[in-house]
Design a protein around this motif. Structure first.
Motif, short mmCIF file in Angstrom:
data_model
loop_
_atom_site.label_atom_id
_atom_site.label_comp_id
_atom_site.label_asym_id
_atom_site.label_seq_id
_atom_site.Cartn_x
_atom_site.Cartn_y
_atom_site.Cartn_z
N UNK A 131 0.82 -1.21 0.00
CA UNK A 131 0.00 0.00 0.00
C UNK A 131 0.86 1.26 0.00
N UNK A 132 1.95 1.23 0.77
CA UNK A 132 2.83 2.39 0.84
C UNK A 132 3.37 2.75 -0.54
N UNK A 133 3.79 1.74 -1.29
CA UNK A 133 4.42 1.99 -2.59
C UNK A 133 3.40 2.30 -3.67
N UNK A 134 2.30 1.52 -3.69
CA UNK A 134 1.36 1.61 -4.81
C UNK A 134 0.11 2.42 -4.52
N UNK A 135 -0.21 2.60 -3.26
CA UNK A 135 -1.45 3.30 -2.92
C UNK A 135 -2.65 2.38 -2.92
N UNK A 136 -2.43 1.07 -3.09
CA UNK A 136 -3.53 0.11 -3.10
C UNK A 136 -3.09 -1.16 -2.40
N UNK A 137 -4.03 -1.85 -1.79
CA UNK A 137 -3.74 -3.11 -1.13
C UNK A 137 -3.59 -4.22 -2.17
N UNK A 138 -2.93 -5.34 -1.82
CA UNK A 138 -2.82 -6.46 -2.77
C UNK A 138 -4.20 -6.90 -3.26
N UNK A 139 -4.26 -7.27 -4.52
CA UNK A 139 -5.52 -7.69 -5.11
C UNK A 139 -5.88 -9.10 -4.64
N UNK A 140 -7.16 -9.33 -4.46
CA UNK A 140 -7.62 -10.66 -4.12
C UNK A 140 -7.61 -10.91 -2.62
N UNK A 141 -8.09 -12.09 -2.27
CA UNK A 141 -8.18 -12.50 -0.86
C UNK A 141 -6.85 -13.04 -0.39
N UNK A 142 -6.46 -12.68 0.84
CA UNK A 142 -5.20 -13.17 1.39
C UNK A 142 -5.20 -14.70 1.41
N UNK A 143 -4.14 -15.34 0.87
CA UNK A 143 -4.08 -16.80 0.87
C UNK A 143 -4.02 -17.34 2.30
N UNK A 144 -4.90 -18.31 2.61
CA UNK A 144 -4.90 -18.93 3.93
C UNK A 144 -5.08 -20.44 3.77
N UNK A 145 -4.32 -21.19 4.58
CA UNK A 145 -4.46 -22.64 4.56
C UNK A 145 -4.43 -23.22 5.97
N UNK A 146 -4.89 -22.45 6.94
CA UNK A 146 -4.88 -22.91 8.32
C UNK A 146 -6.20 -23.61 8.62
N UNK A 147 -6.13 -24.90 8.86
CA UNK A 147 -7.33 -25.69 9.14
C UNK A 147 -7.34 -26.22 10.57
N UNK A 148 -6.52 -25.61 11.44
CA UNK A 148 -6.51 -26.03 12.84
C UNK A 148 -7.81 -25.56 13.50
N UNK A 149 -8.05 -26.09 14.67
CA UNK A 149 -9.31 -25.77 15.36
C UNK A 149 -9.11 -24.85 16.54
N UNK A 150 -7.87 -24.39 16.78
CA UNK A 150 -7.60 -23.50 17.90
C UNK A 150 -8.05 -22.09 17.53
N UNK A 151 -8.96 -21.48 18.26
CA UNK A 151 -9.47 -20.16 17.87
C UNK A 151 -8.39 -19.11 17.87
N UNK A 152 -8.52 -18.14 16.97
CA UNK A 152 -7.59 -17.02 16.94
C UNK A 152 -7.75 -16.18 18.20
N UNK A 153 -6.64 -15.52 18.55
CA UNK A 153 -6.68 -14.62 19.68
C UNK A 153 -6.13 -15.22 20.95
N UNK A 154 -5.96 -16.57 20.99
CA UNK A 154 -5.39 -17.19 22.17
C UNK A 154 -3.88 -16.98 22.17
#
Length: 235
Positions: free
Chosen positions: A211-234
């Motif tokens: 964003x700093x360089x281009x003025x725009x965020x990366x296109x598309x959805x952030x790639x994610x492959x986390x299939x664990x069951x531990x909730x975020x934030x712990x």
């Protein structure tokens, strides 16, 4: 705007960038030492990580204060403003990395002296090393304003997610098989989650650089492959 004012702003911006890089190196060292203390059962190293935590927090606070002051006094525009705003967000992410490293160190001190099973320790180490590489690459992409390097960090976060999912399942299986103390394995679940979260913060930094360089965020959805069951934030 006079040449003198422009030069003064550039000096301040370079100093801000230097402090971000210093904070990044410190955060990386904290994570390295925290994981090493866990692998080697080195309580003294874990204590050193805890003792350095305040230094990291103070540097992050200084960066934010300096950046806010620059915005108020200089009223930068376009890429200059994005650069200063990116510094604020990046320092926040690096401070959180320090918090996660501190948490790993605390869990290291709480665990027994019994060695972590090799089938868990070795992949955890590989995951930590890749995460550190991502964090370093994100930091360097900020220093060089290299949007393409930042994009690589952004796309490769999914690899860390996949490693976390596999390791998470392996730890749970070790619990079921009673191959190690359940108390230690419970701590280890949170440790690997903390490492995965560091990867997320590296990706956040990469997004800020794009964003700093281009003025725009990366296109598309952030790639994610986390299939664990531990909730975020712990932590």
């Amino acid at each position: 705007m006079s040449d003198h004012i422009v030069q003064s702003f550039d000096v301040e911006l370079r100093a801000l960038t230097a402090h971000i890089l210093q904070l990044g190196v410190l955060a990386e060292q904290q994570l390295t030492d925290a994981v090493w203390s866990l692998r080697r059962g080195n309580e003294q190293m874990a204590k050193e990580v805890a003792e350095r935590e305040e230094r990291l927090n103070l540097l992050a606070a200084r960066i934010e204060s300096d950046a806010v002051s620059m915005i108020a006094r200089r009223q930068p525009l376009a890429i200059d403003l994005r650069h200063v705003m990116a510094a604020i967000r990046i320092s926040s992410n690096l401070e959180r990395v320090g918090d996660l490293a501190y948490n790993i160190a605390k869990r290291s001190m709480a665990m027994s002296a019994t060695a972590i099973p090799a089938e868990l320790a070795e992949p955890m180490q590989r995951m930590a090393e890749l995460t550190l590489l991502q964090l370093k690459s994100a930091r360097e992409s900020f220093a060089t304003m290299d949007m393409h390097a930042a994009y690589r960090v952004w796309t490769e976060d999914a690899v860390i997610d996949a490693m976390h999912t596999i390791l998470f399942k392996d730890i749970v299986q070790c619990m079921a098989d009673e191959r190690a103390a359940a108390f230690d394995l419970a701590h280890l679940l949170f440790v690997v989650k903390n490492i995965e979260r560091v990867g997320d913060h590296a990706t956040n930094i990469a997004e800020d650089v794009v964003y700093m360089v281009s003025g725009a965020l990366p296109l598309g959805k952030r790639p994610k492959m986390d299939e664990s069951t531990l909730p975020r934030g712990h932590a």
